[in-house]
Structure formats: C-alpha cells, structure tokens
Scaffold this active site. Structure first.
Site, PDB file in Angstrom:
ATOM      1  N   ASP A   8     -60.027  -4.886  59.757  1.00 26.21           N
ATOM      2  CA  ASP A   8     -60.711  -4.472  59.692  1.00 26.21           C
ATOM      3  C   ASP A   8     -61.726  -3.800  59.991  1.00 26.21           C
ATOM      4  O   ASP A   8     -62.279  -4.436  61.696  1.00 26.21           O
ATOM      5  CB  ASP A   8     -61.722  -5.605  58.275  1.00 26.21           C
ATOM      6  CG  ASP A   8     -62.285  -4.719  57.611  1.00 26.21           C
ATOM      7  OD1 ASP A   8     -62.980  -4.914  56.058  1.00 26.21           O
ATOM      8  OD2 ASP A   8     -62.881  -3.027  57.671  1.00 26.21           O
ATOM      9  N   LYS A  19     -70.920   3.413  57.197  1.00 30.93           N
ATOM     10  CA  LYS A  19     -72.122   2.849  58.537  1.00 30.93           C
ATOM     11  C   LYS A  19     -72.221   4.187  59.716  1.00 30.93           C
ATOM     12  O   LYS A  19     -73.098   4.305  59.932  1.00 30.93           O
ATOM     13  CB  LYS A  19     -71.554   1.318  59.050  1.00 30.93           C
ATOM     14  CG  LYS A  19     -72.411   0.316  58.433  1.00 30.93           C
ATOM     15  CD  LYS A  19     -70.827   0.408  57.008  1.00 30.93           C
ATOM     16  CE  LYS A  19     -71.147  -1.519  56.857  1.00 30.93           C
ATOM     17  NZ  LYS A  19     -70.100  -1.257  55.460  1.00 30.93           N
ATOM     18  N   TRP A  79     -66.131 -11.917  56.355  1.00 25.05           N
ATOM     19  CA  TRP A  79     -67.659 -10.845  55.650  1.00 25.05           C
ATOM     20  C   TRP A  79     -67.194 -11.615  54.129  1.00 25.05           C
ATOM     21  O   TRP A  79     -65.757 -11.593  53.674  1.00 25.05           O
ATOM     22  CB  TRP A  79     -67.149  -9.578  55.261  1.00 25.05           C
ATOM     23  CG  TRP A  79     -67.494  -8.717  54.419  1.00 25.05           C
ATOM     24  CD1 TRP A  79     -69.571  -8.555  54.495  1.00 25.05           C
ATOM     25  CD2 TRP A  79     -66.975  -7.990  53.358  1.00 25.05           C
ATOM     26  NE1 TRP A  79     -69.404  -7.727  53.135  1.00 25.05           N
ATOM     27  CE2 TRP A  79     -67.666  -7.215  52.628  1.00 25.05           C
ATOM     28  CE3 TRP A  79     -65.258  -7.537  53.161  1.00 25.05           C
ATOM     29  CZ2 TRP A  79     -68.008  -6.438  52.095  1.00 25.05           C
ATOM     30  CZ3 TRP A  79     -64.684  -6.068  52.622  1.00 25.05           C
ATOM     31  CH2 TRP A  79     -66.690  -6.073  52.407  1.00 25.05           C
TER      32      TRP A  79
HETATM   33  C1  LIG Z   1     -66.179  -6.512  57.706  1.00 26.37           C
HETATM   34  C2  LIG Z   1     -66.575  -5.157  56.431  1.00 26.37           C
HETATM   35  N1  LIG Z   1     -65.829  -4.557  56.347  1.00 26.37           N
HETATM   36  C3  LIG Z   1     -65.763  -3.811  54.653  1.00 26.37           C
HETATM   37  C4  LIG Z   1     -67.078  -3.553  54.271  1.00 26.37           C
HETATM   38  C5  LIG Z   1     -67.000  -2.703  52.738  1.00 26.37           C
HETATM   39  O1  LIG Z   1     -68.183  -1.299  53.265  1.00 26.37           O
HETATM   40  P1  LIG Z   1     -67.437  -0.035  52.603  1.00 26.37           P
HETATM   41  O2  LIG Z   1     -69.141   0.794  52.437  1.00 26.37           O
HETATM   42  O3  LIG Z   1     -66.583  -0.278  51.418  1.00 26.37           O
HETATM   43  O4  LIG Z   1     -66.758   0.803  53.003  1.00 26.37           O
HETATM   44  C6  LIG Z   1     -67.965  -4.071  54.977  1.00 26.37           C
HETATM   45  C7  LIG Z   1     -69.334  -4.015  54.168  1.00 26.37           C
HETATM   46  N2  LIG Z   1     -70.810  -4.863  54.690  1.00 26.37           N
HETATM   47  C8  LIG Z   1     -72.141  -4.600  54.051  1.00 26.37           C
HETATM   48  C9  LIG Z   1     -71.851  -3.974  53.333  1.00 26.37           C
HETATM   49  C10 LIG Z   1     -71.309  -4.976  51.658  1.00 26.37           C
HETATM   50  O5  LIG Z   1     -71.417  -6.187  51.837  1.00 26.37           O
HETATM   51  O6  LIG Z   1     -71.014  -3.966  51.014  1.00 26.37           O
HETATM   52  C11 LIG Z   1     -72.702  -6.126  54.497  1.00 26.37           C
HETATM   53  O7  LIG Z   1     -71.952  -7.092  55.327  1.00 26.37           O
HETATM   54  O8  LIG Z   1     -73.829  -5.872  54.508  1.00 26.37           O
HETATM   55  C12 LIG Z   1     -67.761  -5.202  56.453  1.00 26.37           C
HETATM   56  O9  LIG Z   1     -68.513  -5.970  56.471  1.00 26.37           O
END
Ligand SMILES: Cc1[nH+]cc(COP(=O)(O)O)c(/C=N/[C@@H](CC(=O)O)C(=O)O)c1O
Length: 400
Positions: free
Chosen positions: A211, A246, A130
C-alpha cells in the site's frame, strides 16, 4: 423493516474529523486525519494541478464512461511513477494496472480478487496498521491476522520479530506492507531491511500486497518506491495499491490504482481481465476528472517537474514542523525526571507520528487544549504549522 440494523459506532479517523469540524473553538488544531495542510492551515491546490485543471476547463468535452480498466494515459503514468518507465517489468508488459476509486478502491478490488483466486490464503497486516485495512479485507470475506511491527518500548521497528513471523507463513499468504511512511506509526524499514524481507518473501512464495498512499512524503518519489522496485527486480509477484489523494491533494476526486506485478505478460492479461470483472461487479468504471488531472501532470515533463518540486516542499515543511514540535516539547519538559524521550517526533517519517499518548491523554489533548489526535495516539504532523506548533508543544508537554 430495518430495526435489526446495528447503529454505526463511527470511524476512529473520519468520525473524529467530523467532530473537529463541529468543534466551535476558534483555536482548535486538527492533527487527526491524514491530510496535508499548508503553512496557512489550508488544504492546498497544487500549482501543477491548477494549471492542468484550467487547461481541461478551457476544453470541456462529453463525459463518456471510462473503460472498466480506467483511463489509458493514467494507467501508463501510474506504472511509470511506481516502477520507473524503463523498468523491465513495465517494458515486458507484465504489470496489470487498473484505475480505482482512490487507494481504498484499490484495496477493495484487490481483496475481492484475492478472495476469488486465492480462497485458502489468509491476510497478515502490521501491528498496528491503518484502521481500514482490516475492515476492507474482512469485508471481502478474508481472515485477517497481524505480524509484529511496532516496538512500543523503542518507538521503532520490531524487525527481527517481523521477519521471523513472515518467514513462518504458509506459501501464498497475503502480506500487507506499507511501502513507505507507515500509517499510523511513521516507522519504516530501511533499504537493507527491505532487501532481507524481499528474500524471505521470495523464498517462502508469499504474496505481498503493498500500500503506497504517501509516495514522496518519506525521502522522495523514487526513494519511496524502493520496496516496489526491489520486489519487481527479484521477480516476485505482488499487488500494489496506490493513491494520489495526498501527493496530488486530490482527496475528493478519488484517484488511485491497483497494479499486479506478474511473472509474464500472459498472466498479466489474465489478471487484468479478472480485475476488470471485479471493477464491473463493484462500481463498473472509475471517474474521469481526477484521472485526467493526474495523467496530464505526469505526462507533461514541465508540469511533472513542478509537481515534484511542490511535493518536495511539502515533505520538507513536515520535516521542519516535526523539528519545531520536538524542540518545543523538549524545552518544556527539560526539568522532568525521569526524562521523557520524545525523539519519535523527529525519528518517525512521513505524515504520522505514533506519540504513545494513551486514549485518555488523547482525550485531554482534545478537551483541554483543542488538539485533535487519534485515540490510538497517532498524530498527523502535516496539520502542524508555524502558527500552531508552539501551542501543540505546550499541549503535549502538559499531558505527557
Ligand atoms: C495507508 C493508507 N492507504 C490508503 C488510504 C486511503 O486513501 P484514499 O483516499 O482512498 O486514496 C489511506 C488514507 N488514510 C487517511 C484517510 C482515511 O483514513 O481514509 C488516514 O489514515 O487518515 C492510508 O493511510
């Protein structure tokens, strides 16, 4: 005064998503950001969340600060969801858990804690990972390296190379691992491979940082926590960043958690204290609303079951859309020679597929077809629906 400040180039994910919002085309399709959209292309409000929220709104109270560690019921619910309420580590009180600002906040608090208490340790992330993983850990002042992960030739996992690289790391190295539904590749370790990795991590006294942002989007809520539970069963100490963005469709409420599995209760108390200190230094305490929603759902057997059923339906809808896309592309490229293998649309799991399209092909998908995927080639399968999947298949067939 601020002339020397660098112009921000934008984020590969969030800025592209903003570009999508500005795109005037009515038939544009958003497969960029990792967000679950329902079959009508809408961001859902889950039934269990709606019921919990109406119960909260019918009993509006004062809004005091939460403690630095966050909401007590929420923290308990996080441990039960990740490890199972009856797990020995939960029962023994050897897991320190704080509520954080989403999974991003969990990663940041964990990174700051590691910088302070493991200053000699470096971080190893999967290649690729990521986008924000590197930014968060480098932002905390840590050296970030990569271990082999994705095999572009097979569009699968380079497990032997991954295991060998991790086995060669110095003790107390931080190894960032995706517990399930790898972002951006959708390629996961099998249970047998996780078991092998746990043995290496334990033998080498490494410090895993898991994660888990997509629990329930792989094989199921408990199945997707296999790696966490295998590490805890093996007596390994490790970090877990979790997110409900999500799985509860609560993106903007910023609900996440950081858990540290420790050897015993005493060490968990020491760790919890410094996690509190780290939260205080970053943002003092977490927000209330999202935590109340999640803990209300997870602590009511009836609402938890309704949430789990809806999450299952979301997972199955993504799997169905992956199959529809695969069938649509294969039907359109059947006469190509050499034949193109697009099985990755159905072999990869969770929200994402790493399609292998080049940045230029991703540009063509966006500019000529209105289909937004990341320039890395990552596609969010959760943006597919019955109305757009054939157009996406035609667009991929045109650029592949
Ligand atoms: C692996 C992973 N870890 C943490 C997050 C952060 O999620 P939060 O909303 O802070 O709980 C995301 C978000 N991923 C998607 C959105 C982004 O990039 O922030 C994405 O990969 O599109 C992840 O894909």
């Amino acid at each position: 005064m601020f002339q020397h400040v660098d112009a921000y180039p934008g984020d590969p994910i969030l800025t592209l998503n903003e570009d999508f919002q500005k795109d005037p085309r009515a038939d544009k399709i958003n497969l960029s950001i990792g967000i679950y959209f329902d079959d009508a292309g809408r961001l859902p409000v889950m039934a269990a969340v709606r019921e919990a929220e109406s119960a909260l709104l019918s009993n509006i109270g004062p809004k005091p600060y939460l403690p630095m560690v966050g909401h007590a019921g929420y923290r308990q619910a996080v441990q039960a969801l990740l490890f199972g309420a009856q797990h020995e580590a939960v029962q023994a009180g050897r897991i320190a858990t704080v509520q954080t600002l989403g999974g991003s906040g969990a990663l940041k608090v964990g990174a700051d804690f590691i910088k302070r208490y493991f200053p000699a340790s470096q971080v190893w992330v999967s290649d690729p990972t990521w986008d924000n993983h590197r930014a968060i850990f480098e932002g905390a002042g840590l050296q970030v390296n990569t271990y082999p992960y994705y095999d572009a030739a097979t569009k699968g996992l380079k497990f032997d190379a991954m295991l060998a690289a991790i086995a060669a790391l110095p003790a107390q190295s931080i190894v960032l691992l995706h517990a399930c539904c790898h972002n951006p590749t959708g390629v996961d370790l099998s249970a047998a491979q996780w078991t092998q990795l746990v043995e290496v991590v334990k033998a080498r006294q490494l410090l895993p940082f898991l994660d888990i942002a997509y629990q329930g989007f792989g094989d199921g809520i408990d199945e997707d926590a296999f790696a966490l539970r295998a590490l805890a069963d093996a007596g390994v100490s490790f970090f877990v960043a979790n997110s409900f963005s999500k799985s509860f469709s609560l993106y903007g409420e910023r609900v996440g958690g950081l858990s540290v599995v420790c050897p015993d209760r005493r060490q968990a108390e020491l760790v919890l204290g410094q996690m509190m200190s780290t939260v205080r230094r970053n943002y003092s305490s977490p927000p209330t609303h999202g935590a109340l929603l999640v803990s209300r759902v997870l602590q009511s057997p009836e609402l938890r079951q309704r949430w789990a059923d809806e999450l299952t339906a979301m997972r199955q809808r993504i799997q169905l859309m992956r199959q529809r896309l695969y069938d649509g592309v294969v039907a359109r490229i059947a006469d190509r020679s050499p034949a193109k293998d697009v099985r990755y649309f159905i072999d990869q799991r969770g929200m994402f597929s790493y399609t292998g399209v080049s940045p230029e092909q991703a540009d063509a998908l966006r500019e000529q077809h209105g289909v937004y995927v990341l320039r890395s080639g990552r596609m969010c399968a959760a943006g597919l629906n019955a109305d757009n999947v054939d157009r996406v298949a035609a667009a991929f067939a045109a650029v592949l």
